[in-house]
Design a protein around this motif. Structure first.
Motif, PDB file in Angstrom:
ATOM      1  N   ARG A  54      10.333   4.267   3.226  1.00 31.73           N
ATOM      2  CA  ARG A  54       8.919   4.185   3.608  1.00 31.73           C
ATOM      3  C   ARG A  54       8.462   5.439   4.354  1.00 31.73           C
ATOM      4  O   ARG A  54       9.257   6.108   5.016  1.00 31.73           O
ATOM      5  N   VAL A  55       7.187   5.724   4.235  1.00 32.97           N
ATOM      6  CA  VAL A  55       6.562   6.747   5.073  1.00 32.97           C
ATOM      7  C   VAL A  55       5.366   6.079   5.728  1.00 32.97           C
ATOM      8  O   VAL A  55       4.411   5.696   5.041  1.00 32.97           O
ATOM      9  N   HIS A  56       5.435   5.904   7.035  1.00 33.03           N
ATOM     10  CA  HIS A  56       4.346   5.222   7.747  1.00 33.03           C
ATOM     11  C   HIS A  56       3.317   6.251   8.195  1.00 33.03           C
ATOM     12  O   HIS A  56       3.242   6.614   9.366  1.00 33.03           O
ATOM     13  N   ASP A  57       2.541   6.716   7.249  1.00 34.31           N
ATOM     14  CA  ASP A  57       1.605   7.816   7.508  1.00 34.31           C
ATOM     15  C   ASP A  57       0.247   7.282   7.963  1.00 34.31           C
ATOM     16  O   ASP A  57      -0.771   7.468   7.288  1.00 34.31           O
ATOM     17  N   LYS A  58       0.277   6.678   9.129  1.00 33.36           N
ATOM     18  CA  LYS A  58      -0.935   6.054   9.656  1.00 33.36           C
ATOM     19  C   LYS A  58      -2.083   7.059   9.782  1.00 33.36           C
ATOM     20  O   LYS A  58      -3.239   6.743   9.518  1.00 33.36           O
TER      21      LYS A  58
END
Ligand code: FCB
Length: 441
Positions: A361-365
């Motif tokens: 995952r990439v949590h690119d908020k």
């Protein structure tokens, strides 16, 4: 569910965008000729990480998987560009059948997946052979471009939703020929001004020729535009902001929509002003079906260049650009106010952020926030009466970010450059869910 975005009609074009040199790789495969970007990358110091486009995202090989991924996002459109030297290796004369076949697979592959193909002819990768005779600074390149446009339309035009002549002519002219930080790396303000004129002229003449050929696709151009905000209200900052507005916006918009170059920029150029032949400006005003706007940030202008991005508290992206969605609404309203514009499309919008891969995952908020706020800025412009045709995220994939190489990541899909594995970032999942919600509003 909130219906604050119901301003978007069901036929609104929602897309993701890429360009050939940034994703395809296969730089010398199947008869492709070199482009000016292939050559520029070979110059020591030109690219931050000393990389090039030889492999990039291997999209030339992985296109089917990539198109599946685009379809799975739930968008209805894909914006891509054709590598001119892949289809016409020397930029004039012989065509390369294998190159044309590749783009035919893309177009047919998009249609088979229910996606509209939006094709850009020039996303900067000019055939290197044309640069040996001066490239865009040579007026002969204008006719070569028109011939290229006709060749592409003859082969693919019956299946395209739109054809964009040029992506961001300011970048080709100024970054390519004035500051020299982009290909072909020339540092001459005079050359840059002439290049900008030849780009605009080739746009106008291509549109006219394409219409005569019976083009069915919608025809237009894509400009990189940003509102210019003076850093202070000092006369020097105000004057500089007006001049920068002239150089980035009015230098392109005035000839396209009014048939003249802005007097203040011409005066500033003095002896560096371009040679403009009789009939050129009239050709440039060829009617367009759409205008594409690439928007990333506003520009804060201080005459002494002392302004530091972020110093007023705005978030700054990994490119050093301030996150300023209000500027997009302001820009779209200004276009409608000042020019007789056709329907507007946001053809690029997105952000580079320092992504972290956590498992798969990439949590690119930060990117999710960026996209959500800019889409809302488009909605606001529409509420205020701007006719908008679509919105496209830059970019589908992490890719070769020009002079920044692979260090800057704009994708909503993460690319592992060792394995070429693609992973949907949170922003891709958010965009998918947002689009799904649009359908049920
Ligand atoms: C635009 C270009 C595009 C991409 C983004 C970040 O200027 O059109 O190729 O590099 O910036």
């Amino acid at each position: 569910m909130s219906n604050k975005n119901s301003v978007f009609p069901p036929d609104f074009v929602w897309g993701v965008a890429t360009s050939a040199f940034q994703i395809e790789g296969a730089h010398a495969a199947d008869g492709k000729g070199p482009s000016i970007w292939d050559n520029f990358c070979a110059q020591p110091g030109a690219i931050a990480d000393a990389s090039n486009g030889d492999v990039a995202c291997q999209h030339y090989l992985r296109w089917a998987e990539d198109l599946d991924m685009i379809a799975a996002l739930g968008v209805n459109a894909y914006r891509f560009s054709v590598s001119w030297p892949r289809v016409q290796p020397a930029g004039s004369g012989a065509w390369n059948a294998k190159g044309l076949d590749f783009y035919e697979r893309i177009v047919d592959g998009l249609l088979a997946r229910g996606l509209q193909p939006h094709l850009t002819l020039n996303h900067w990768d000019l055939p290197a052979a044309l640069q040996t005779s001066g490239g865009w600074a040579n007026r002969d390149t204008v006719q070569h471009f028109v011939d290229y446009a006709l060749g592409i339309n003859a082969r693919l035009g019956d299946r395209l939703a739109s054809i964009t002549t040029h992506n961001e002519p300011w970048v080709v002219a100024v970054l390519g020929h004035e500051t020299g930080i982009f290909a072909p790396g020339i540092k001459s303000r005079k050359a840059a001004a002439q290049v900008s004129h030849h780009l605009l002229l080739s746009h106008g003449l291509a549109l006219q020729a394409l219409r005569e050929q019976g083009a069915r696709a919608k025809l237009g151009i894509v400009l990189n535009l940003a509102p210019m905000h003076p850093a202070t209200d000092s006369p020097a900052d105000l004057a500089q902001a007006t001049l920068e507005d002239g150089r980035l916006l009015r230098w392109y918009l005035d000839p396209l929509f009014k048939g003249s170059y802005p007097a203040d920029v011409l005066a500033d150029l003095g002896g560096d002003a371009p040679v403009v032949e009789a009939g050129d400006l009239q050709a440039i005003t060829a009617p367009m079906d759409f205008l594409g706007v690439n928007y990333y940030s506003h520009s804060v202008v201080s005459a002494d260049k002392s302004y530091k991005a972020g110093s007023t508290g705005l978030t700054v992206t990994d490119m050093g650009w301030e996150v300023y969605p209000e500027g997009l609404t302001e820009l779209l309203l200004r276009l409608k106010r000042d020019y007789p514009v056709p329907p507007l499309f946001v053809t690029e919008n997105g952000g580079a952020f320092k992504d972290e891969l956590v498992g798969d995952r990439v949590h690119d908020k930060a990117r999710v926030d960026y996209l959500a706020r800019h889409i809302e800025a488009v909605a606001e412009a529409m509420r205020q009466g701007v006719e908008m045709g679509g919105y496209m995220v830059w970019s589908l994939l992490d890719n070769f970010e020009w002079a920044s190489g692979y260090e800057k990541r704009f994708g909503i899909v993460h690319v592992d450059y060792q394995t070429q594995q693609r992973r949907l970032k949170d922003s891709a999942l958010w965009y998918r869910d947002f689009l799904q919600a649009q359908k049920t509003l």
